[in-house]
Design a protein around this motif. Structure first.
Motif, mmCIF file in Angstrom:
data_model
loop_
_atom_site.group_PDB
_atom_site.id
_atom_site.type_symbol
_atom_site.label_atom_id
_atom_site.label_comp_id
_atom_site.label_asym_id
_atom_site.label_seq_id
_atom_site.Cartn_x
_atom_site.Cartn_y
_atom_site.Cartn_z
ATOM 1 N N TYR A 1 0.835 -1.195 0.000
ATOM 2 C CA TYR A 1 0.000 0.000 0.000
ATOM 3 C C TYR A 1 0.873 1.250 0.000
ATOM 4 O O TYR A 1 1.865 1.339 0.727
ATOM 5 C CB TYR A 1 -0.900 0.017 1.233
ATOM 6 C CG TYR A 1 -1.887 -1.137 1.286
ATOM 7 C CD1 TYR A 1 -2.914 -1.232 0.363
ATOM 8 C CD2 TYR A 1 -1.780 -2.122 2.267
ATOM 9 C CE1 TYR A 1 -3.828 -2.278 0.407
ATOM 10 C CE2 TYR A 1 -2.684 -3.171 2.333
ATOM 11 C CZ TYR A 1 -3.702 -3.254 1.396
ATOM 12 O OH TYR A 1 -4.592 -4.287 1.447
ATOM 13 N N SER A 2 0.483 2.217 -0.818
ATOM 14 C CA SER A 2 1.234 3.465 -0.887
ATOM 15 C C SER A 2 0.724 4.453 0.144
ATOM 16 O O SER A 2 -0.479 4.725 0.230
ATOM 17 C CB SER A 2 1.101 4.086 -2.282
ATOM 18 O OG SER A 2 1.674 5.384 -2.293
ATOM 19 N N LEU A 3 1.649 5.001 0.923
ATOM 20 C CA LEU A 3 1.323 6.076 1.862
ATOM 21 C C LEU A 3 1.775 7.425 1.306
ATOM 22 O O LEU A 3 1.941 8.399 2.045
ATOM 23 C CB LEU A 3 1.978 5.805 3.225
ATOM 24 C CG LEU A 3 1.513 4.518 3.913
ATOM 25 C CD1 LEU A 3 2.230 4.339 5.254
ATOM 26 C CD2 LEU A 3 0.003 4.503 4.104
ATOM 27 N N TYR A 4 1.979 7.464 -0.015
ATOM 28 C CA TYR A 4 2.308 8.715 -0.690
ATOM 29 C C TYR A 4 1.700 8.673 -2.093
ATOM 30 O O TYR A 4 2.379 8.821 -3.091
ATOM 31 C CB TYR A 4 3.825 8.924 -0.756
ATOM 32 C CG TYR A 4 4.217 10.369 -1.023
ATOM 33 C CD1 TYR A 4 4.238 11.295 0.014
ATOM 34 C CD2 TYR A 4 4.535 10.806 -2.295
ATOM 35 C CE1 TYR A 4 4.572 12.614 -0.219
ATOM 36 C CE2 TYR A 4 4.876 12.131 -2.544
ATOM 37 C CZ TYR A 4 4.891 13.036 -1.499
ATOM 38 O OH TYR A 4 5.218 14.349 -1.729
ATOM 39 N N GLY A 5 0.404 8.420 -2.105
ATOM 40 C CA GLY A 5 -0.308 8.337 -3.372
ATOM 41 C C GLY A 5 -1.671 8.977 -3.244
ATOM 42 O O GLY A 5 -1.800 10.163 -2.931
ATOM 43 N N ALA A 6 -2.705 8.166 -3.449
ATOM 44 C CA ALA A 6 -4.073 8.673 -3.310
ATOM 45 C C ALA A 6 -4.350 9.120 -1.887
ATOM 46 O O ALA A 6 -5.163 10.007 -1.643
ATOM 47 C CB ALA A 6 -5.061 7.594 -3.735
ATOM 48 N N THR A 7 -3.663 8.507 -0.936
ATOM 49 C CA THR A 7 -3.776 8.904 0.468
ATOM 50 C C THR A 7 -2.404 8.840 1.122
ATOM 51 O O THR A 7 -1.520 8.122 0.628
ATOM 52 C CB THR A 7 -4.748 7.980 1.240
ATOM 53 O OG1 THR A 7 -4.808 8.395 2.606
ATOM 54 C CG2 THR A 7 -4.290 6.540 1.176
ATOM 55 N N ARG A 8 -2.211 9.607 2.172
ATOM 56 C CA ARG A 8 -0.959 9.548 2.924
ATOM 57 C C ARG A 8 -1.163 8.906 4.289
ATOM 58 O O ARG A 8 -0.238 8.849 5.084
ATOM 59 C CB ARG A 8 -0.363 10.956 3.056
ATOM 60 C CG ARG A 8 0.053 11.516 1.701
ATOM 61 C CD ARG A 8 0.670 12.894 1.796
ATOM 62 N NE ARG A 8 1.007 13.377 0.473
ATOM 63 C CZ ARG A 8 1.559 14.569 0.216
ATOM 64 N NH1 ARG A 8 1.824 15.383 1.228
ATOM 65 N NH2 ARG A 8 1.839 14.933 -1.012
ATOM 66 N N ARG A 9 -2.372 8.444 4.524
ATOM 67 C CA ARG A 9 -2.696 7.751 5.766
ATOM 68 C C ARG A 9 -3.200 6.353 5.440
ATOM 69 O O ARG A 9 -3.872 6.147 4.425
ATOM 70 C CB ARG A 9 -3.769 8.513 6.550
ATOM 71 C CG ARG A 9 -3.293 9.828 7.132
ATOM 72 C CD ARG A 9 -4.419 10.513 7.884
ATOM 73 N NE ARG A 9 -3.975 11.749 8.518
ATOM 74 C CZ ARG A 9 -3.483 11.838 9.746
ATOM 75 N NH1 ARG A 9 -3.375 10.732 10.489
ATOM 76 N NH2 ARG A 9 -3.103 12.984 10.251
ATOM 77 N N ALA A 10 -2.878 5.423 6.319
ATOM 78 C CA ALA A 10 -3.386 4.066 6.163
ATOM 79 C C ALA A 10 -4.895 4.081 6.410
ATOM 80 O O ALA A 10 -5.360 4.589 7.431
ATOM 81 C CB ALA A 10 -2.698 3.129 7.146
ATOM 82 N N THR A 11 -5.660 3.543 5.478
ATOM 83 C CA THR A 11 -7.115 3.533 5.587
ATOM 84 C C THR A 11 -7.595 2.273 6.309
ATOM 85 O O THR A 11 -6.830 1.325 6.516
ATOM 86 C CB THR A 11 -7.748 3.581 4.188
ATOM 87 O OG1 THR A 11 -7.377 2.389 3.480
ATOM 88 C CG2 THR A 11 -7.276 4.802 3.410
ATOM 89 N N SER A 12 -8.862 2.261 6.650
ATOM 90 C CA SER A 12 -9.441 1.105 7.337
ATOM 91 C C SER A 12 -9.292 -0.165 6.511
ATOM 92 O O SER A 12 -8.999 -1.235 7.051
ATOM 93 C CB SER A 12 -10.923 1.360 7.637
ATOM 94 O OG SER A 12 -11.073 2.441 8.527
ATOM 95 N N SER A 13 -9.480 -0.056 5.195
ATOM 96 C CA SER A 13 -9.359 -1.245 4.348
ATOM 97 C C SER A 13 -7.924 -1.748 4.295
ATOM 98 O O SER A 13 -7.680 -2.962 4.259
ATOM 99 C CB SER A 13 -9.877 -0.946 2.935
ATOM 100 O OG SER A 13 -9.133 0.110 2.340
ATOM 101 N N MET A 14 -6.957 -0.826 4.293
ATOM 102 C CA MET A 14 -5.551 -1.234 4.308
ATOM 103 C C MET A 14 -5.194 -1.955 5.610
ATOM 104 O O MET A 14 -4.383 -2.883 5.614
ATOM 105 C CB MET A 14 -4.633 -0.010 4.167
ATOM 106 C CG MET A 14 -4.705 0.724 2.857
ATOM 107 S SD MET A 14 -3.605 2.182 2.935
ATOM 108 C CE MET A 14 -4.007 3.006 1.389
ATOM 109 N N LEU A 15 -5.799 -1.525 6.705
ATOM 110 C CA LEU A 15 -5.446 -2.035 8.032
ATOM 111 C C LEU A 15 -6.262 -3.255 8.444
ATOM 112 O O LEU A 15 -6.009 -3.833 9.503
ATOM 113 C CB LEU A 15 -5.639 -0.930 9.079
ATOM 114 C CG LEU A 15 -4.736 0.302 8.922
ATOM 115 C CD1 LEU A 15 -5.162 1.392 9.905
ATOM 116 C CD2 LEU A 15 -3.268 -0.056 9.122
ATOM 117 N N GLN A 16 -7.187 -3.646 7.608
ATOM 118 C CA GLN A 16 -8.088 -4.744 7.967
ATOM 119 C C GLN A 16 -7.314 -6.033 8.260
ATOM 120 O O GLN A 16 -6.491 -6.477 7.476
ATOM 121 C CB GLN A 16 -9.094 -4.991 6.839
ATOM 122 C CG GLN A 16 -10.198 -5.962 7.209
ATOM 123 C CD GLN A 16 -11.282 -6.008 6.149
ATOM 124 O OE1 GLN A 16 -11.192 -5.341 5.127
ATOM 125 N NE2 GLN A 16 -12.319 -6.793 6.393
#
Length: 407
Positions: free
Chosen positions: A102-117
């Motif tokens: 997952y990129s933390l420097y792309g569409a978002t700079r924060r880990a999202t709920s779906s990334m952290l699932q």
């Protein structure tokens, strides 16, 4: 009778520790028997990049895979998993070893709920450079905030501050100018490790994250990276060597102004300051006359391959750091800015007037305040005012940070 054998063994052991030959990184210590059990039965997410290696240069990712841990996701900061991208370039998600990256420097700079699932423990293993504006620190802060929201534990595998643990220099961060290139109120050069900063941020900002730092063994605050005997992995395209962070701290803020070239686009990133309108010998002579501790300036002539003044003949200075222990990078940086204005007032003022709103904002974000820009724009002699700014606040910070020092 005096035991000479014991005496010399003690001295030898001490010398090994001081020279860094016994230094163990956080990642080295994690895979020791007493720590590896902490990963048992936990689904892991790893925030890392090309700098994530142990002291033998084995990849942190490979170490997790080889130890049969439940690694289920990877996260990459600015510059990407392999450090290929230039500053500011968005990083796209990818996959390796069957794992999502997952990129933390792309569409978002924060880990999202779906990334952290499904993740029980997030592990951070990235080499920082010791400057507030370098975005890996902000990425760590974002991770701590998102982990706290999602009730996920965080483990930071500590690494050396390449500038050592004693250099504290530059302005603090005012809340108004909090941004991705400055998210935590510490001096521009804070003299802390990434693990110490995690503890500081978690406590001082009341994040409430379940945080553990896996400490290094054998690191001391007086150590610069060369003293560790570790191999330096470039942290990003323009930080190629272990000494580059000191130069980054010496010219990087100047680069935000777009007035002089600071070696980006040449083979000497952050080590030179030049422009077509600078007189190299005059500039070097004036800078050396200030007798700034631990540094000497040499006349320099070069032609940038890319970036500001691309393909133009530039004159300026090449910085040589002679004594790391007394060197003050921000003092050097503000003296350079001050003398550029006093020696080349017309060119400096004209380029300052041409600055767009976004460049001015970035300069303020990097400094952590707008006062430096006001001094630079409105005052005639600015160097010592810039250097002395917030001296008392830095002294207060030194007292506050003592509670978070792990070494």
């Amino acid at each position: 009778m005096f035991n000479f054998t014991f005496f010399f063994l003690a001295i030898w052991s001490f010398c090994l520790s001081v020279t860094g030959l016994e230094l163990k990184l956080g990642v080295d210590c994690l895979f020791e028997a007493n720590n590896i059990v902490k990963l048992r039965n936990k689904k892991l997410g790893l925030i890392t990049n090309q700098t994530g290696v142990n002291s033998n240069l084995s990849s942190t990712i490979e170490l997790f895979l080889n130890h049969d841990t439940q690694l289920i996701a990877l996260f990459a900061p600015e510059h990407g998993l392999y450090g290929l991208e230039q500053a500011g370039v968005k990083v796209e998600p990818q996959s390796i070893h069957g794992l999502p990256v997952y990129s933390l420097y792309g569409a978002t700079r924060r880990a999202t709920s779906s990334m952290l699932q499904g993740i029980d423990l997030l592990i951070f293993d990235i080499q920082d450079i010791g400057c507030r504006s370098y975005t890996y620190l902000t990425t760590l802060c974002y991770i701590l905030e998102e982990a706290a929201k999602h009730k996920i534990s965080v483990m930071v595998l500590d690494r050396p501050n390449p500038m050592g643990g004693l250099i504290v220099d530059g302005p603090m961060l005012e809340n108004k100018w909090r941004s991705y290139i400055g998210y935590i109120n510490v001096p521009y050069c804070h003299g802390m490790t990434i693990g110490e900063l995690a503890c500081y941020f978690n406590q001082e900002y009341r994040i409430g994250c379940d945080l553990e730092v896996i400490r290094m063994k054998g690191w001391q605050r007086s150590m610069f990276f060369k003293d560790t005997k570790l191999c330096w992995i470039p942290t990003s395209p323009n930080i190629p060597e272990a000494e580059t962070p000191l130069f980054y701290a010496s010219t990087g803020i100047l680069g935000e102004l777009g007035i002089a070239n600071i070696g980006i686009g040449s083979t000497l990133p952050f080590k030179v300051v030049g422009a077509p309108w600078i007189n190299a010998r005059q500039f070097a002579k004036k800078l050396n006359a200030q007798k700034l501790p631990g540094v000497i300036f040499h006349p320099c002539y070069y032609r940038p391959l890319t970036g500001l003044y691309q393909s133009e003949n530039c004159e300026g200075v090449l910085l040589f750091i002679l004594d790391h222990k007394i060197y003050k990078p921000l003092s050097v940086q503000y003296m350079i800015i001050g003398l550029l204005k006093s020696l080349y007032r017309e060119q400096f003022t004209n380029r300052l007037k041409q600055l767009g709103t976004e460049r001015k904002k970035n300069f303020c974000k990097a400094n952590g305040n707008e006062h430096m820009l006001e001094i630079l724009s409105n005052e005639e002699y600015i160097a010592w005012k810039l250097i002395g700014y917030q001296f008392e606040d830095r002294q207060k910070f030194l007292t506050k940070r003592s509670a978070y020092l792990l070494y």
